[in-house]
Design a protein around this motif. Structure first.
Motif, PDB file in Angstrom:
ATOM      1  N   VAL A  12       0.836  -1.191   0.000  1.00  0.00           N
ATOM      2  CA  VAL A  12       0.000   0.000   0.000  1.00  0.00           C
ATOM      3  C   VAL A  12       0.876   1.247   0.000  1.00  0.00           C
ATOM      4  O   VAL A  12       2.077   1.197   0.298  1.00  0.00           O
ATOM      5  CB  VAL A  12      -0.951   0.033   1.221  1.00  0.00           C
ATOM      6  CG1 VAL A  12      -1.888  -1.158   1.210  1.00  0.00           C
ATOM      7  CG2 VAL A  12      -0.157   0.085   2.528  1.00  0.00           C
ATOM      8  N   GLU A  13       0.258   2.359  -0.352  1.00  0.00           N
ATOM      9  CA  GLU A  13       0.921   3.654  -0.293  1.00  0.00           C
ATOM     10  C   GLU A  13       0.236   4.484   0.776  1.00  0.00           C
ATOM     11  O   GLU A  13      -0.959   4.758   0.685  1.00  0.00           O
ATOM     12  CB  GLU A  13       0.853   4.361  -1.651  1.00  0.00           C
ATOM     13  CG  GLU A  13       1.687   5.621  -1.702  1.00  0.00           C
ATOM     14  CD  GLU A  13       1.788   6.189  -3.105  1.00  0.00           C
ATOM     15  OE1 GLU A  13       2.720   6.961  -3.364  1.00  0.00           O
ATOM     16  OE2 GLU A  13       0.933   5.835  -3.940  1.00  0.00           O
ATOM     17  N   VAL A  14       0.997   4.863   1.785  1.00  0.00           N
ATOM     18  CA  VAL A  14       0.457   5.605   2.919  1.00  0.00           C
ATOM     19  C   VAL A  14       0.591   7.094   2.660  1.00  0.00           C
ATOM     20  O   VAL A  14       1.666   7.580   2.269  1.00  0.00           O
ATOM     21  CB  VAL A  14       1.176   5.221   4.224  1.00  0.00           C
ATOM     22  CG1 VAL A  14       0.732   6.135   5.364  1.00  0.00           C
ATOM     23  CG2 VAL A  14       0.894   3.767   4.576  1.00  0.00           C
ATOM     24  N   TYR A  15      -0.496   7.822   2.876  1.00  0.00           N
ATOM     25  CA  TYR A  15      -0.516   9.277   2.785  1.00  0.00           C
ATOM     26  C   TYR A  15      -0.743   9.821   4.195  1.00  0.00           C
ATOM     27  O   TYR A  15      -1.825   9.647   4.769  1.00  0.00           O
ATOM     28  CB  TYR A  15      -1.643   9.769   1.877  1.00  0.00           C
ATOM     29  CG  TYR A  15      -1.382   9.650   0.404  1.00  0.00           C
ATOM     30  CD1 TYR A  15      -1.493  10.752  -0.436  1.00  0.00           C
ATOM     31  CD2 TYR A  15      -1.042   8.433  -0.169  1.00  0.00           C
ATOM     32  CE1 TYR A  15      -1.258  10.649  -1.800  1.00  0.00           C
ATOM     33  CE2 TYR A  15      -0.805   8.317  -1.528  1.00  0.00           C
ATOM     34  CZ  TYR A  15      -0.910   9.428  -2.335  1.00  0.00           C
ATOM     35  OH  TYR A  15      -0.678   9.323  -3.675  1.00  0.00           O
ATOM     36  N   GLY A  16       0.273  10.471   4.759  1.00  0.00           N
ATOM     37  CA  GLY A  16       0.094  11.133   6.035  1.00  0.00           C
ATOM     38  C   GLY A  16      -0.476  12.512   5.823  1.00  0.00           C
ATOM     39  O   GLY A  16       0.121  13.347   5.132  1.00  0.00           O
ATOM     40  N   ILE A  17      -1.653  12.789   6.386  1.00  0.00           N
ATOM     41  CA  ILE A  17      -2.365  14.039   6.107  1.00  0.00           C
ATOM     42  C   ILE A  17      -3.155  14.459   7.332  1.00  0.00           C
ATOM     43  O   ILE A  17      -3.574  13.618   8.146  1.00  0.00           O
ATOM     44  CB  ILE A  17      -3.306  13.857   4.890  1.00  0.00           C
ATOM     45  CG1 ILE A  17      -3.888  15.182   4.420  1.00  0.00           C
ATOM     46  CG2 ILE A  17      -4.416  12.859   5.206  1.00  0.00           C
ATOM     47  CD1 ILE A  17      -4.657  15.091   3.104  1.00  0.00           C
ATOM     48  N   ARG A  18      -3.349  15.748   7.491  1.00  0.00           N
ATOM     49  CA  ARG A  18      -4.168  16.256   8.587  1.00  0.00           C
ATOM     50  C   ARG A  18      -5.645  16.002   8.289  1.00  0.00           C
ATOM     51  O   ARG A  18      -6.066  15.971   7.134  1.00  0.00           O
ATOM     52  CB  ARG A  18      -3.930  17.755   8.772  1.00  0.00           C
ATOM     53  CG  ARG A  18      -2.513  18.094   9.234  1.00  0.00           C
ATOM     54  CD  ARG A  18      -2.236  19.571   9.064  1.00  0.00           C
ATOM     55  NE  ARG A  18      -0.920  19.935   9.582  1.00  0.00           N
ATOM     56  CZ  ARG A  18      -0.309  21.076   9.335  1.00  0.00           C
ATOM     57  NH1 ARG A  18      -0.892  21.981   8.554  1.00  0.00           N
ATOM     58  NH2 ARG A  18       0.880  21.332   9.852  1.00  0.00           N
ATOM     59  N   ALA A  19      -6.422  15.866   9.367  1.00  0.00           N
ATOM     60  CA  ALA A  19      -7.838  15.531   9.200  1.00  0.00           C
ATOM     61  C   ALA A  19      -8.579  16.610   8.415  1.00  0.00           C
ATOM     62  O   ALA A  19      -9.399  16.308   7.542  1.00  0.00           O
ATOM     63  CB  ALA A  19      -8.484  15.328  10.569  1.00  0.00           C
ATOM     64  N   ASP A  20      -8.304  17.888   8.708  1.00  0.00           N
ATOM     65  CA  ASP A  20      -8.991  18.966   7.991  1.00  0.00           C
ATOM     66  C   ASP A  20      -8.638  18.959   6.504  1.00  0.00           C
ATOM     67  O   ASP A  20      -9.494  19.249   5.662  1.00  0.00           O
ATOM     68  CB  ASP A  20      -8.612  20.318   8.605  1.00  0.00           C
ATOM     69  CG  ASP A  20      -9.182  20.500  10.007  1.00  0.00           C
ATOM     70  OD1 ASP A  20     -10.120  19.763  10.353  1.00  0.00           O
ATOM     71  OD2 ASP A  20      -8.666  21.363  10.743  1.00  0.00           O
ATOM     72  N   ASP A  21      -7.394  18.634   6.200  1.00  0.00           N
ATOM     73  CA  ASP A  21      -6.987  18.585   4.795  1.00  0.00           C
ATOM     74  C   ASP A  21      -7.593  17.388   4.076  1.00  0.00           C
ATOM     75  O   ASP A  21      -7.891  17.450   2.876  1.00  0.00           O
ATOM     76  CB  ASP A  21      -5.462  18.538   4.698  1.00  0.00           C
ATOM     77  CG  ASP A  21      -4.812  19.800   5.239  1.00  0.00           C
ATOM     78  OD1 ASP A  21      -5.415  20.876   5.101  1.00  0.00           O
ATOM     79  OD2 ASP A  21      -3.714  19.697   5.824  1.00  0.00           O
ATOM     80  N   LEU A  22      -7.773  16.274   4.785  1.00  0.00           N
ATOM     81  CA  LEU A  22      -8.403  15.099   4.179  1.00  0.00           C
ATOM     82  C   LEU A  22      -9.832  15.413   3.760  1.00  0.00           C
ATOM     83  O   LEU A  22     -10.319  14.907   2.740  1.00  0.00           O
ATOM     84  CB  LEU A  22      -8.386  13.930   5.167  1.00  0.00           C
ATOM     85  CG  LEU A  22      -8.976  12.606   4.661  1.00  0.00           C
ATOM     86  CD1 LEU A  22      -8.156  12.059   3.497  1.00  0.00           C
ATOM     87  CD2 LEU A  22      -9.034  11.584   5.789  1.00  0.00           C
ATOM     88  N   MET A  23     -10.506  16.267   4.520  1.00  0.00           N
ATOM     89  CA  MET A  23     -11.884  16.628   4.194  1.00  0.00           C
ATOM     90  C   MET A  23     -11.973  17.477   2.926  1.00  0.00           C
ATOM     91  O   MET A  23     -13.059  17.655   2.383  1.00  0.00           O
ATOM     92  CB  MET A  23     -12.510  17.394   5.361  1.00  0.00           C
ATOM     93  CG  MET A  23     -12.614  16.579   6.652  1.00  0.00           C
ATOM     94  SD  MET A  23     -13.611  15.092   6.455  1.00  0.00           S
ATOM     95  CE  MET A  23     -15.219  15.792   6.126  1.00  0.00           C
ATOM     96  N   GLN A  24     -10.848  17.989   2.436  1.00  0.00           N
ATOM     97  CA  GLN A  24     -10.839  18.785   1.200  1.00  0.00           C
ATOM     98  C   GLN A  24     -10.819  17.914  -0.050  1.00  0.00           C
ATOM     99  O   GLN A  24     -10.933  18.426  -1.158  1.00  0.00           O
ATOM    100  CB  GLN A  24      -9.621  19.711   1.193  1.00  0.00           C
ATOM    101  CG  GLN A  24      -9.565  20.698   2.347  1.00  0.00           C
ATOM    102  CD  GLN A  24     -10.744  21.652   2.360  1.00  0.00           C
ATOM    103  OE1 GLN A  24     -11.152  22.160   1.312  1.00  0.00           O
ATOM    104  NE2 GLN A  24     -11.305  21.885   3.530  1.00  0.00           N
TER     105      GLN A  24
END
Length: 431
Positions: free
Chosen positions: A131-143
């Motif tokens: 798999v490819e993991v994307y580390g991202i903030r929760a607010d940015d994921l909602m975009q």
């Protein structure tokens, strides 16, 4: 209605009446031959096929682009290689908050989010998946609309900071459901005097999404940003900045402003850079498909010529009589032009109606075929998307109608002129 010169206007009522009489007459009376019926069926099917092909073509590109820009950055801002304070080469963005602040001030930029990305192994019980993991903030994921509001989902994206979000394909590969604890294994985890020790962490699956693209759902895993920094040894740094703009189809216009805002060390990699070759291949394929389908329309229209030639031959005596009664060569030409044009027009209308109905219900048709055959005829792992896309556009329908009418009407000119040039004396000599 007669004009001042005593002649009737072109396409008068009697010309339509004669043409309609010839079209309705039986084959034994020298009427429309079987070739004309073949032409009608051929044009109907070719127009039908042309509309369906163009609708699927338009829908495929729309769905393909929508799933890309809906689940990925419109453009990624990365750092060029530099030497860090330890003397090692690196691409990490240490001052990523400053980069984000500068990028979001560029006109047209909707958001900018720091990311940490890495490829790892996911494990659940006896199942494993790369798999490819994307580390991202929760607010940015909602975009990301294809992640935050996908076609299908399970779990609660609001609990993202408590675990991980995985794609539908990853869940199927691992046999995972919401609540399972999936292990993420990083082979280049911890460095020590004894060598490199793989880093293994377990996270609860809190959200499963279906973004609409098989390759994304099959490989994508989202991890909270701070957790991804620690897991991939990116303490206080990001691997890239994900930028979203208000017009991703014209992403090129932001290249210069984004580079100026990010600084000298910045590099850009847009969604068109990643998928440009595939999109160009789609354009070439679209052109070739339209050319091939247009040739099919032409072949079907040519059958009108054969049918009208047979009609002119069988109606030679009638042409002679009409000419002796005062019909001009122009009137004879228009009569037989109407015979062929009516066949082409009716066939075009039927093909347009059938093509539009099929294009609007193509997924229902595919579902019926799947039910009849007992298997999936649309393989998402090959085509990338889960359904047959179809987008009926007025311009495509207008092109198909105009092409069919132009070819079918044009095909009537040759036999109609032959009928107009027929000498009435020769036509009645042996009658």
């Amino acid at each position: 209605m007669a004009n001042k010169a005593g002649k009737t206007a072109p396409f008068s009522k009697y010309e339509w009446m004669i043409a309609w009489r010839y079209l309705r007459s039986q084959r034994s009376e020298g009427g429309v031959s079987i070739l004309s019926w073949i032409a009608l069926g051929g044009i109907t099917l070719s127009v039908f096929a042309l509309i369906v092909v163009m609708a699927v073509r338009s829908g495929f590109r729309t769905d393909f682009v929508d799933t890309i820009i809906g689940a990925n950055a419109h453009t990624s801002v990365r750092s060029s290689v530099y030497v860090d304070e330890n003397g090692a080469t690196s691409r990490q963005i240490v001052d990523y908050d400053d980069w984000v602040d500068r990028l979001v001030r560029v006109p047209g930029v909707l958001s900018a989010a720091p990311l940490v990305k890495g490829q790892v192994l996911a494990n659940l019980r006896a199942a494993n998946a790369g798999v490819e993991v994307y580390g991202i903030r929760a607010d940015d994921l909602m975009q990301l609309p294809r992640i935050a509001a996908p076609e299908q989902s399970e779990g609660d994206i609001g609990r993202f900071e408590e675990g991980i979000a995985i794609g539908w394909g990853v869940a199927q590969e691992l046999g995972a459901v919401v609540g399972d604890r999936v292990r993420i294994i990083n082979p280049t985890g911890t460095r020590s005097p004894m060598g490199v020790t793989p880093r293994v962490n377990a996270y609860e699956v809190v959200y499963i999404f279906q973004a609409g693209r098989w390759d994304i759902d099959r490989t994508r895993v989202y991890l909270p940003f701070a957790e991804a920094q620690a897991f991939f040894n990116f303490d206080g740094a990001a691997s890239e900045i994900e930028v979203m703009v208000d017009d991703p189809e014209n992403i090129e216009q932001w290249d210069e402003p984004l580079l100026r805002a990010a600084g000298d060390k910045a590099l850009l990699w847009s969604w068109k850079d990643a998928w440009g070759n595939f999109l160009r291949a789609l354009v070439i394929e679209d052109i070739m498909m339209i050319i091939i389908m247009s040739i099919l329309v032409l072949i079907a229209a040519l059958n009108i010529i054969s049918g009208l030639i047979m009609l002119v031959k069988n109606k030679g005596r009638d042409i002679g009589i009409l000419r002796t009664m005062g019909l001009t060569r122009g009137a004879i030409l228009r009569v037989f032009f109407l015979c062929g044009a009516l066949v082409g027009t009716v066939a075009t209308a039927l093909g347009t109606v059938l093509g539009c109905l099929f294009a609007l219900n193509v997924n229902n048709v595919v579902g019926f075929i799947n039910w009849i055959s007992g298997q999936e005829v649309w393989d998402a792992s090959i085509r990338g998307i889960y359904r047959v896309p179809s987008e009926l556009q007025a311009g495509d329908v207008a092109f198909a109608v105009a092409l069919a009418l132009a070819l079918s009407w044009g095909a009537t000119i040759i036999p109609a002129r032959r009928a107009a040039r027929l000498d009435p004396v020769e036509a009645l000599r042996y009658e």
